[in-house]
Design an enzyme around this catalytic site. Sequence first.
Site, PDB file in Angstrom:
ATOM      1  NE  ARG A 177       9.245 -10.711  -7.109  1.00  0.00           N
ATOM      2  CZ  ARG A 177       9.019 -10.159  -7.883  1.00  0.00           C
ATOM      3  NH1 ARG A 177       8.755 -10.443  -9.086  1.00  0.00           N
ATOM      4  NH2 ARG A 177       8.700  -8.769  -7.700  1.00  0.00           N
ATOM      5  CB  CYS A 226       8.054  -7.173  -1.605  1.00  0.00           C
ATOM      6  SG  CYS A 226       7.594  -5.844  -2.438  1.00  0.00           S
ATOM      7  CD  GLU A 296      10.046 -11.049  -3.368  1.00  0.00           C
ATOM      8  OE1 GLU A 296      11.017 -10.060  -3.007  1.00  0.00           O
ATOM      9  OE2 GLU A 296       8.990 -10.638  -4.109  1.00  0.00           O
TER      10      GLU A 296
HETATM   11  N1  EPU Z   1      -0.375  -0.520  -2.660  1.00  0.00           N
HETATM   12  C1  EPU Z   1      -1.291   0.275  -1.503  1.00  0.00           C
HETATM   13  N2  EPU Z   1      -0.424   0.542  -0.350  1.00  0.00           N
HETATM   14  C2  EPU Z   1       1.006   0.117  -0.195  1.00  0.00           C
HETATM   15  C3  EPU Z   1       1.542  -0.501  -1.090  1.00  0.00           C
HETATM   16  C4  EPU Z   1       0.701  -0.795  -2.572  1.00  0.00           C
HETATM   17  O1  EPU Z   1      -2.075   0.603  -1.491  1.00  0.00           O
HETATM   18  O2  EPU Z   1       1.506   0.496   0.895  1.00  0.00           O
HETATM   19  C5  EPU Z   1      -1.251  -0.747  -3.698  1.00  0.00           C
HETATM   20  C6  EPU Z   1      -0.645   0.365  -4.797  1.00  0.00           C
HETATM   21  O3  EPU Z   1      -1.368   1.702  -4.838  1.00  0.00           O
HETATM   22  C7  EPU Z   1      -1.111  -0.337  -6.126  1.00  0.00           C
HETATM   23  C8  EPU Z   1      -1.061  -2.055  -5.445  1.00  0.00           C
HETATM   24  O4  EPU Z   1      -1.127  -1.866  -4.227  1.00  0.00           O
HETATM   25  O5  EPU Z   1      -2.270  -0.155  -6.522  1.00  0.00           O
HETATM   26  C9  EPU Z   1       0.166  -2.489  -6.005  1.00  0.00           C
HETATM   27  O6  EPU Z   1       1.300  -1.855  -5.460  1.00  0.00           O
HETATM   28  P1  EPU Z   1       2.556  -1.899  -6.337  1.00  0.00           P
HETATM   29  O7  EPU Z   1       2.549  -1.234  -7.754  1.00  0.00           O
HETATM   30  O8  EPU Z   1       4.002  -1.188  -5.411  1.00  0.00           O
HETATM   31  O9  EPU Z   1       3.245  -3.311  -6.505  1.00  0.00           O
HETATM   32  P2  EPU Z   1       3.396  -4.605  -5.566  1.00  0.00           P
HETATM   33  O10 EPU Z   1       2.265  -5.466  -5.936  1.00  0.00           O
HETATM   34  O11 EPU Z   1       3.210  -4.234  -4.165  1.00  0.00           O
HETATM   35  C10 EPU Z   1       5.169  -5.676  -6.925  1.00  0.00           C
HETATM   36  C11 EPU Z   1       6.321  -6.260  -6.644  1.00  0.00           C
HETATM   37  C12 EPU Z   1       7.828  -5.531  -6.395  1.00  0.00           C
HETATM   38  C13 EPU Z   1       7.685  -4.655  -7.747  1.00  0.00           C
HETATM   39  C14 EPU Z   1       6.522  -3.655  -8.018  1.00  0.00           C
HETATM   40  C15 EPU Z   1       6.594  -3.013  -9.276  1.00  0.00           C
HETATM   41  C16 EPU Z   1       5.906  -8.439  -5.255  1.00  0.00           C
HETATM   42  C17 EPU Z   1       5.888  -9.058  -3.943  1.00  0.00           C
HETATM   43  N3  EPU Z   1       6.472  -7.098  -5.344  1.00  0.00           N
HETATM   44  O12 EPU Z   1       4.895  -4.641  -5.784  1.00  0.00           O
HETATM   45  O13 EPU Z   1       8.697  -6.136  -6.153  1.00  0.00           O
HETATM   46  O14 EPU Z   1       8.739  -3.661  -7.539  1.00  0.00           O
HETATM   47  O15 EPU Z   1       5.508  -4.703  -8.235  1.00  0.00           O
HETATM   48  O16 EPU Z   1       6.449  -3.908 -10.626  1.00  0.00           O
HETATM   49  O17 EPU Z   1       5.833  -9.289  -6.279  1.00  0.00           O
HETATM   50  C18 EPU Z   1      10.396  -7.247  -4.811  1.00  0.00           C
HETATM   51  O18 EPU Z   1      10.025  -8.054  -5.536  1.00  0.00           O
HETATM   52  O19 EPU Z   1      10.884  -7.180  -3.623  1.00  0.00           O
HETATM   53  C19 EPU Z   1       9.435  -6.135  -4.970  1.00  0.00           C
HETATM   54  C20 EPU Z   1       9.514  -4.952  -4.077  1.00  0.00           C
END
Ligand code: EPU
Length: 302
Positions: A177, A226, A296
Amino acid sequence: MRISDPKIVARLAELHVELQPGAALAGLTSLGIGGTTDLLRIKNHEGIPDLLNLLDSNHIPHKFLGGGSNLLVGDGELPWVVLQLVCPEPDIVLEGNFAHVDAAADLGRTITFCAKNDLGGMEGLIGVPGTVGGALRMNAGAYGMQIGSYVREVKLHRAATRKIEILRGHQISFEYRHTSFAPDDMMLSVKLELPSKLFKDILQGIRICNEKRRSSQPLGQKSAGCIFKNPPGASAGRMIDDLGLKGLSVGDARVSDRHANFFVNAGRASARDMLALIADVSERVQKTYGVELENEVVVWNA
Ligand code: EPU
């Protein structure tokens, strides 16, 4: 900020810039938040250096708007004008495995257009709203891929030289990012090199990513994706969720019930509400985990 000097207005027209007085930025951002200012829509890249000189010599501050999907804009009358590229026709030209894409092109449309021509690689980004230029500037990524991996050349207006230049992929660093572009560099177009893949296989990948996104993110609601970057080795969403903060609200700004790192505008949230919610959540995360979350979302606060 309003441009009222008839000489400046006439010069804008000469530079092929359309002036939209008092545009409501809430309507141009996915969060649906933001005050009003003059919007300058640029139809011709080549006039950009002269446009920026015109604004600077008349002490008119400006900001560049892409698709507005990762942006929180302040309330009220804003103290700068906003520049935005008008998307040309055509906005994507293919040449073998290369796609020449205008920065104003819609990211989702670009992915599907390339897919229909058997060019893949960007399936993970399907469902990410915004323009190709915006995705490029922040190296948008999802499901293990990032746009930077496919970038071979970028045409941009560089703030440092005040000229339109072409940078090769190896001259740009793409990190999580984050890119080496300066904050006031303006992306104009990009040459991507995409792997050959059959449309039906790309479609399969797109379906899987769409499904994952639908099941974990509040897609139908107004958000900026995010709000915080993930700290190294951790998930900001999980940390906020574990603190029990889903549903926490300031006015109509609300931590999503579906994904705790998405903050939604559940009605008529103001920037002030959203910023207060961001500050409250980051303070709680700092207290409990000792981690300073980094935004972000890009904040343009007056
Ligand atoms: N989780 C929770 N509760 C929540 C959200 C997530 O427990 O409310 C847990 C999920 O169950 C999972 C872990 O946290 O075990 C990671 O969650 P997720 O797969 O949704 O990925 P993330 O790290 O929260 C990142 C990116 C997203 C992208 C997704 C999928 C960032 C900040 N976020 O989210 O990107 O869509 O992976 O690859 O890097 C964005 O850039 O705006 C964005 C949404």
